[in-house]
Design a protein around this motif. Structure first.
Motif, PDB file in Angstrom:
ATOM      1  N   CYS A 278       0.826  -1.205   0.000  1.00 54.23           N
ATOM      2  CA  CYS A 278       0.000   0.000   0.000  1.00 54.23           C
ATOM      3  C   CYS A 278       0.861   1.257   0.000  1.00 54.23           C
ATOM      4  CB  CYS A 278      -0.910   0.020   1.215  1.00 54.23           C
ATOM      5  SG  CYS A 278      -1.911   1.509   1.243  1.00 54.23           S
TER       6      CYS A 278
ATOM      7  N   CYS B  19      -7.179   5.617   2.050  1.00 51.16           N
ATOM      8  CA  CYS B  19      -7.098   4.724   0.893  1.00 51.16           C
ATOM      9  C   CYS B  19      -7.463   5.467  -0.396  1.00 51.16           C
ATOM     10  CB  CYS B  19      -8.021   3.536   1.101  1.00 51.16           C
ATOM     11  SG  CYS B  19      -8.166   2.490  -0.348  1.00 51.16           S
ATOM     12  N   VAL B  20      -6.591   5.315  -1.394  1.00 48.72           N
ATOM     13  CA  VAL B  20      -6.810   5.953  -2.689  1.00 48.72           C
ATOM     14  C   VAL B  20      -7.634   5.047  -3.602  1.00 48.72           C
ATOM     15  CG1 VAL B  20      -5.628   6.969  -4.671  1.00 48.72           C
ATOM     16  CG2 VAL B  20      -4.613   7.137  -2.418  1.00 48.72           C
TER      17      VAL B  20
ATOM     18  N   CYS C 190      -3.052  -3.557  -3.103  1.00 49.50           N
ATOM     19  CA  CYS C 190      -3.074  -4.517  -2.003  1.00 49.50           C
ATOM     20  C   CYS C 190      -3.727  -5.831  -2.436  1.00 49.50           C
ATOM     21  CB  CYS C 190      -3.815  -3.933  -0.802  1.00 49.50           C
ATOM     22  SG  CYS C 190      -5.404  -3.205  -1.202  1.00 49.50           S
TER      23      CYS C 190
ATOM     24  N   CYS D 274      -6.230   2.210  -5.201  1.00 45.75           N
ATOM     25  CA  CYS D 274      -5.424   1.722  -6.325  1.00 45.75           C
ATOM     26  C   CYS D 274      -5.541   0.209  -6.462  1.00 45.75           C
ATOM     27  CB  CYS D 274      -3.966   2.089  -6.117  1.00 45.75           C
ATOM     28  SG  CYS D 274      -3.235   1.258  -4.694  1.00 45.75           S
ATOM     29  N   ARG D 275      -5.919  -0.451  -5.381  1.00 44.93           N
ATOM     30  CA  ARG D 275      -6.137  -1.890  -5.370  1.00 44.93           C
ATOM     31  C   ARG D 275      -4.863  -2.712  -5.561  1.00 44.93           C
ATOM     32  NH1 ARG D 275      -9.637   0.421  -8.621  1.00 44.93           N
ATOM     33  NH2 ARG D 275      -8.971  -0.639 -10.494  1.00 44.93           N
TER      34      ARG D 275
END
Ligand code: SF4
Ligand code: SF4
Ligand code: SF4
Lengths: 45, 367, 390
Positions: B123, B143-144, B149, B146-147
């Motif tokens: 992350c 959390c942005v 993770c 972006c996935r």
């Protein structure tokens, strides 16, 4: 607890944080140093 | 809290060096990290699991998750393979038992709360935290989305709220962090009617698992899943059959996630350190070469120029000499002519001569 | 030729404009859907497949193909290959547009785009390679903007600012190369954290090196490829220097690309050996890997060499196309095709048509912006006022 690092992840967060700061300083520093080093040459375009 | 403090120290260390750097060096000299002492975990014993889905119900309740499409007492949902999603933190799947086809096997999945979480390592806003109590928590407020993770998690746990346009979150089991910090049991563990789920200190759970394996020979495969997988997880598993038979990957290896990327991360400052020197060097060499080449060609040009100049000068002087001669002749002629004219015209010829004299000066100047 | 083009720019109903118009209208509709209804409505992304073509194509491929900027400016300003000078501006322009579009695409892909600055201003996830990519892409976009600014400033006639910008050429070039080295390789390194999901033939601890080398290849080939296209449509814009150097550029860059491809091929084979994955070459994925390796690395390497030896510019230009396709294929293989190879086909990803619309939309914006700029600013020619100075 305080000041002790228990996981590799924490260690990486800590050390890489410092590294990134150093990187920024290094980039400015080396640019400045190059100018200092070549300052005597007097050419500059 | 302690992390931000540590970060602050990091800034200090970078700015001034000194004592703080000394401390981090201590940590560096002991690069084997063993995790937080006394951190908690859960042991899931698939042999004792009866596939009742009570843990799913319990999890849904304590986490205020939306009601599922089919009720929790509908066991037919287990006929299809399911995974965790944005409305489900945990899922129990049913598997064929290779030894006794009549009695199926079950396996509960949820976040394994890795000791070195891949999701946290991946992350780029540090939304995940491995808490000292063992839970890996997620902070949606940074959390942005972006996935990355989800790409990183080897157990394919984090799910995303794809249908939310304005506040999508990563959704995953929290080990009931709010509950266990208050000393309560995780929802799923509390709801389990058998001994399939036990909550406790990870070290002790490992002991308990080993004891079960020893006490009931032949009942378990001799492996505690999660003891070393991906550097170890807080959630541990026991099984009667090889773990891949109950849908768990046995090829993940034991390398903790941060180690997978440590090499590249360590190379970054080296690139920054060496590239400027190398590139400026190449530039300087080229510039020098060019200067030398320039100087050479300049020298060549000067020689050529000198020669040309010399030639031109000789030519010029020749031309001048020639011009002089012609001029002299012309003057002579003029004089002759003038004299003749003078002789012929007698008076008032002084001024004519004068005029011609100025004309001559002009020609000379031109030359 | 020049007459044709002038007429085209006068009437607006050209095929290019019509297709571009349709794509842009569709794109705007899908954009509205994306930002009001969320990702689920317009994409096929799932919990197993969190990254689709907006990452696999727009980010991975976009960044690789925009590498021409750093490759060309390094060749000219650092390695002293002055004879390619006319190629710098077009390459910087496409690089700048490329990166700008990558950043635009990211706004579609991430869940909360307004938080994109968070990694820098709120909390730094320094252990993440994505952090490094984000930082480098953001900085490099700025560098490219500054590198490109002289052209815009000449167009605007701001001589003083331009002179200032020109003075920084060297520093900017070096920064550009450092940043490019870092993020081109880190894009590959993004996948290092998922050894269990990427097919072992593509997963390698050399991934960052592969990505860096192939970005050089992509950069060189894109310069040749764009040069060909630009010459077809903008010949009337080019000055004599550009026209003269054009063929030198194709030959020189073709030669370089051929040699880099050879090195790339060697490192790839060493990678197979290092992982001891020879036995996998016989499987379905293995054959696909060989197609990529032999058909899109080995073959272009050979064809470039042939083209350079025989001074066959047509062959070089077609090889450039083949090479670019090869790099696209490589990025798609790693991020989509060979990623999640262990999952059953029902769980695999295939892009939604609306995802494709957005990707096409973004590429179209790039083309339109490119046309706008080259027909106004001094890209293919030197501005008459600034001839001698560079
Ligand atoms: S299982 Fe996945 S989500 Fe859970 S801590 Fe480990 S890496 Fe993170
Ligand atoms: S999706 Fe959120 S939590 Fe996951 S890596 Fe990106 S920013 Fe971090
Ligand atoms: S620990 Fe809590 S959040 Fe996790 S599966 Fe159990 S009940 Fe759900």
């Amino acid at each position: 607890m305080e000041g002790m690092l228990h996981t590799l992840h924490e260690f990486m967060v800590y050390t890489k944080g410092i590294t990134y700061i150093l990187i920024v300083l290094a980039l400015f520093g080396i640019t400045g140093f190059w100018l200092f080093l070549t300052g005597g040459d007097e050419e500059k375009k | 809290m302690s992390i931000s403090r540590r970060k602050f120290l990091g800034w200090l260390a970078a700015a001034g060096g000194g004592a703080v750097l000394g401390k981090s060096a201590d940590a560096a000299s002991n690069k084997h990290f063993t995790g937080y002492p006394g951190s908690k975990g859960v042991l899931y014993d698939s042999v004792l699991c009866i596939g009742c889905r009570n843990c799913e119900t319990g999890c849904n309740k304590v986490n205020d998750l939306p009601a599922p499409d089919k009720p929790f007492d509908d066991l037919t949902v287990m006929d299809t393979h399911r995974r965790t999603d944005d409305k489900t933190y945990t899922v129990v799947n049913k598997y064929q038992n290779p030894n006794y086809p009549k009695s199926p096997l079950y396996r509960k999945i949820q976040c394994n709360h890795c000791l070195e979480p891949a999701c946290a390592s991946a992350c780029f806003v540090r939304a995940f935290t491995k808490t000292p109590v063992g839970a890996v928590t997620y902070n949606a407020s940074v959390c942005v989305g972006c996935r990355y993770c989800m790409i990183a998690c080897p157990f394919e746990i984090p799910a995303y709220e794809y249908d939310s346009a304005f506040s999508p979150r990563i959704m995953k089991c929290t080990m009931c962090y709010p509950r266990i910090s208050k000393g309560q049991l995780p929802g799923c563990v509390e709801a389990c009617p058998t001994e399939a789920l036990s909550f406790g200190k990870r070290d002790q759970l490992l002991k308990l698992a080993r004891e079960r394996i020893r006490k009931y020979p032949g009942r378990y495969v001799e492996h505690i899943y999660g003891e070393r997988e991906m550097g170890g997880t807080s959630w541990l598993y026991l099984s009667a059959v090889p773990f891949k038979e109950i849908g768990m990957r046995e090829d993940l290896g034991v390398t903790p996630a941060p180690e997978l990327t440590a090499g590249v991360l360590n190379a970054v400052p080296m690139v920054v350190g060496i590239w400027p020197v190398l590139l400026t060097g190449i530039y300087a060499i080229n510039k020098r070469n060019q200067k030398v080449a320039d100087a050479e060609s300049e020298a060549a040009v000067t020689v050529a120029l000198d020669q040309a100049k010399l030639e031109a000068e000789t030519k010029l002087s020749e031309a001048l000499a020639k011009a002089e001669k012609e001029k002299a002749e012309a003057i002579e002629q003029e004089v002759k002519k003038a004299l003749e004219e003078a002789a012929k015209a007698q008076e008032a010829d002084d001024s004519d001569e004068g005029e011609e004299g100025t004309g001559e000066t002009k020609t000379e100047e031109d030359a | 030729m020049s007459e044709e083009s002038t007429t085209t720019s006068r009437s607006y109903l050209t095929p290019f404009n019509m297709i571009a118009g349709i794509i842009i209208i569709l794109g705007l509709i899908v954009t509205a859907l994306r930002f009001t209804k969320g990702l689920a409505t317009v994409t096929n992304l799932s919990d197993y497949n969190p990254w689709g073509i907006w990452i696999g194509f727009d980010l991975m491929v976009g960044v690789a193909l925009a590498a021409g900027g750093y490759v060309t400016s390094a060749a000219v300003y650092l390695f002293g290959m002055k004879k390619y000078h006319s190629a710098v501006r077009p390459a910087i322009l496409t690089g700048f547009l490329g990166y700008a579009l990558v950043v635009l695409a990211l706004h579609y892909d991430v869940g909360r785009p307004w938080r994109l600055p968070y990694p820098f201003i709120v909390q730094q996830g320094t252990t993440s390679l994505l952090f490094e990519v984000a930082a480098c892409v953001a900085l490099y976009l700025t560098v490219l903007f500054l590198e490109f600014s002289p052209a815009a400033l000449e167009w605007l006639g701001l001589k003083k600012v331009r002179r200032l910008a020109i003075r920084f050429t060297l520093i900017l070039t070096i920064f550009g190369v450092i940043l490019s080295t870092l993020h081109q390789s880190s894009l590959g390194a993004l996948f290092l954290i998922a050894p269990s999901k990427l097919h072992p033939l593509w997963y390698s601890s050399y991934l960052p090196i592969y990505f860096f080398i192939s970005s050089i290849i992509a950069g060189l080939s894109m310069v040749i490829f764009e040069g060909t296209l630009a010459h077809r449509y903008y010949a009337h814009k080019m000055d004599s220097a550009h026209m003269e150097e054009k063929d030198h550029v194709a030959l020189g860059f073709g030669k370089a690309a051929s040699f880099v491809l050879a090195g790339y091929l060697i490192t790839k084979v060493i990678g197979i050996s290092a992982g001891n994955h020879w036995h996998l070459l016989g499987t379905g994925y293995g054959i696909w890997y060989l197609v990529e390796l032999l058909g899109f690395v080995g073959l272009p390497c050979f064809l470039y060499a042939l083209g350079v030896r025989e001074k066959n510019l047509v062959l070089i230009r077609w090889t450039a196309v083949l090479t670019v396709i090869g790099v696209v294929l490589n990025r798609l293989n790693i991020s989509l095709i060979a990623f999640n190879w262990h999952l059953p086909s029902s769980e695999r990803y295939f892009p939604h048509w609306m995802e494709i619309v957005i990707s096409a939309f973004i590429v179209t914006i790039g083309l339109v912006a490119y046309r706008f700029i080259v027909s106004r600013m001094p890209i293919f020619y030197e501005h008459p006022d600034y001839k001698e100075s560079h």
